[in-house]
Scaffold this active site. Structure first.
Site, mmCIF file in Angstrom:
data_model
loop_
_atom_site.group_PDB
_atom_site.id
_atom_site.type_symbol
_atom_site.label_atom_id
_atom_site.label_comp_id
_atom_site.label_asym_id
_atom_site.label_seq_id
_atom_site.Cartn_x
_atom_site.Cartn_y
_atom_site.Cartn_z
ATOM 1 N N GLY A 140 0.806 -1.221 0.000
ATOM 2 C CA GLY A 140 0.000 0.000 0.000
ATOM 3 C C GLY A 140 0.832 1.262 0.000
ATOM 4 O O GLY A 140 0.461 2.267 -0.606
ATOM 5 N N ASP A 157 -7.356 -0.636 5.980
ATOM 6 C CA ASP A 157 -7.822 -1.808 6.731
ATOM 7 C C ASP A 157 -6.622 -2.719 6.927
ATOM 8 O O ASP A 157 -6.494 -3.757 6.293
ATOM 9 C CB ASP A 157 -8.932 -2.495 5.930
ATOM 10 C CG ASP A 157 -9.478 -3.721 6.644
ATOM 11 O OD1 ASP A 157 -9.156 -3.938 7.824
ATOM 12 O OD2 ASP A 157 -10.236 -4.463 5.989
HETATM 13 N N1 SAM Z 1 -9.488 -6.046 10.596
HETATM 14 C C1 SAM Z 1 -8.157 -6.397 10.706
HETATM 15 C C2 SAM Z 1 -7.479 -6.056 11.988
HETATM 16 O O1 SAM Z 1 -7.243 -4.913 12.262
HETATM 17 O O2 SAM Z 1 -7.193 -6.969 12.729
HETATM 18 C C3 SAM Z 1 -7.368 -6.144 9.473
HETATM 19 C C4 SAM Z 1 -7.711 -7.229 8.524
HETATM 20 S S1 SAM Z 1 -7.047 -7.252 6.941
HETATM 21 C C5 SAM Z 1 -7.026 -8.984 6.694
HETATM 22 C C6 SAM Z 1 -5.370 -6.701 7.066
HETATM 23 C C7 SAM Z 1 -4.641 -6.920 5.766
HETATM 24 O O3 SAM Z 1 -3.633 -5.927 5.603
HETATM 25 C C8 SAM Z 1 -3.940 -8.274 5.644
HETATM 26 O O4 SAM Z 1 -4.574 -9.034 4.665
HETATM 27 C C9 SAM Z 1 -2.493 -7.901 5.257
HETATM 28 O O5 SAM Z 1 -1.926 -8.780 4.304
HETATM 29 C C10 SAM Z 1 -2.676 -6.491 4.718
HETATM 30 N N2 SAM Z 1 -1.453 -5.669 4.716
HETATM 31 C C11 SAM Z 1 -0.507 -5.592 5.676
HETATM 32 N N3 SAM Z 1 0.462 -4.746 5.313
HETATM 33 C C12 SAM Z 1 0.125 -4.247 4.098
HETATM 34 C C13 SAM Z 1 0.733 -3.323 3.209
HETATM 35 N N4 SAM Z 1 1.889 -2.737 3.506
HETATM 36 N N5 SAM Z 1 0.094 -3.039 2.046
HETATM 37 C C14 SAM Z 1 -1.092 -3.627 1.741
HETATM 38 N N6 SAM Z 1 -1.710 -4.529 2.550
HETATM 39 C C15 SAM Z 1 -1.119 -4.825 3.715
#
Ligand code: SAM
Length: 285
Positions: A140, A157
């Site tokens: 991201g 998120d």
């Molecule tokens: N509701 C959740 C919580 O706070 O516990 C968040 C859920 S969601 C599954 C979080 C997502 O962020 C994960 O699938 C993870 O792979 C993604 N993620 C982590 N770092 C990221 C980054 N730098 N760029 C994009 N996605 C990312």
């Protein structure tokens, strides 16, 4: 009698445990350790690197509050970007709004999307295949630094600020979010549980303040994110959306309703009333 328990060790002095009926899936794709299990109280539970991400039992609270509050506050969101959100629940709630023309999901881990599509389909509920959805597998931070697109809504998120999610809590990332926002656009994010992670509120405020006219927080109580109220971050170039009247929010909801189990226009307005201990974590106006 339950035989197995999952123990989440997010904090040094506080742990929570879930009875495990059965483990459904376990994988390490090199980026994150993914585990899905079923529990009697919360349904299916997804963990990444040992930290709970989503439970089918209470995910509606988190997803509804991060989607509908900014959408009704803005009043005319057409383009949205979800950063993280690989389970698809945020897309599902955003796409309930007919006015949304495009929703871009920027998720770093393709395995999470495929895994959730297969093993937790009720969370995305078809949102990955909605024609308005675009899925980008990328970091991201990098995506936001490079894109020329503008969004009415950016929902961060993310996982907590450990591991790959750490970059999504930096000033550099917030600065790029600010650049990619339309004039009345809104950025929201999961900002931890202030009773236990108070520094996340203070840090986020300090890192955002230079780049937005309005930096604030609202709250929701999500049972699996233990420790009381969860802080949801809010930032915009405009003061208007956060200060829309109760009547305006109620009228927008009535004119373009979506099915919810937590969100109501009254909850919307009430969620911006911050307890004193949370206000005290915010360093300035
Ligand atoms: N509701 C959740 C919580 O706070 O516990 C968040 C859920 S969601 C599954 C979080 C997502 O962020 C994960 O699938 C993870 O792979 C993604 N993620 C982590 N770092 C990221 C980054 N730098 N760029 C994009 N996605 C990312």
């Amino acid at each position: 009698m339950t035989e197995a328990w999952f123990r989440e060790e997010l904090y040094p002095h506080w742990r929570q445990s879930f009875a495990v009926s059965r483990e459904l899936y376990r994988a390490d794709d090199g980026l994150q350790d993914i585990v899905l299990f079923e529990t009697p109280g919360f349904g299916r539970v997804l963990t990444l690197d040992g930290v709970i991400q989503v439970t089918t039992g209470d995910e509606f609270i988190y997803h509804e509050m991060l989607a509908h509050v900014p959408i009704y506050a803005h009043g005319a969101v057409k383009t949205a970007c979800v950063v993280g959100g690989g389970d698809g629940g945020m897309l599902r709630e955003i796409l309930k709004h007919q006015a949304i023309q495009q929703a871009v999901l920027v998720e770093i881990d393709a395995a999470v999307v495929e895994f959730c599509r297969t093993h937790m389909p009720s969370v995305s509920d078809g949102a990955f295949d909605d024609p308005r959805t675009e899925i980008v597998i990328a970091d991201g931070l990098r995506y936001m630094a490079e894109t020329e697109r503008k969004f009415d809504l950016i929902v961060i998120d993310s996982t907590d600020p450990i591991g790959p999610g750490g970059v999504l809590f930096t000033e550099a990332f917030y600065k790029d979010c600010a650049r990619c926002l339309t004039p009345d656009g809104i950025v929201v994010n999961q900002n931890g549980v202030p009773f236990l992670q108070g520094e996340e509120v203070t840090d986020t405020w300090r890192r955002r303040r230079p780049h937005f006219a309005d930096v604030s927080f609202y709250t929701a109580a999500v049972p699996t994110y233990v420790g009381g109220l969860m802080a949801l971050g809010w930032a915009s170039h405009s003061l208007r959306p956060r200060h829309e009247s109760s009547d305006t929010i109620a009228a927008r909801f009535q004119a373009a309703p979506v099915a919810t189990r937590y969100y109501t226009p009254d909850i919307h307005k009430a969620s911006f009333a911050l307890p004193k201990y949370v206000q005290n974590l915010i360093p300035g106006p």
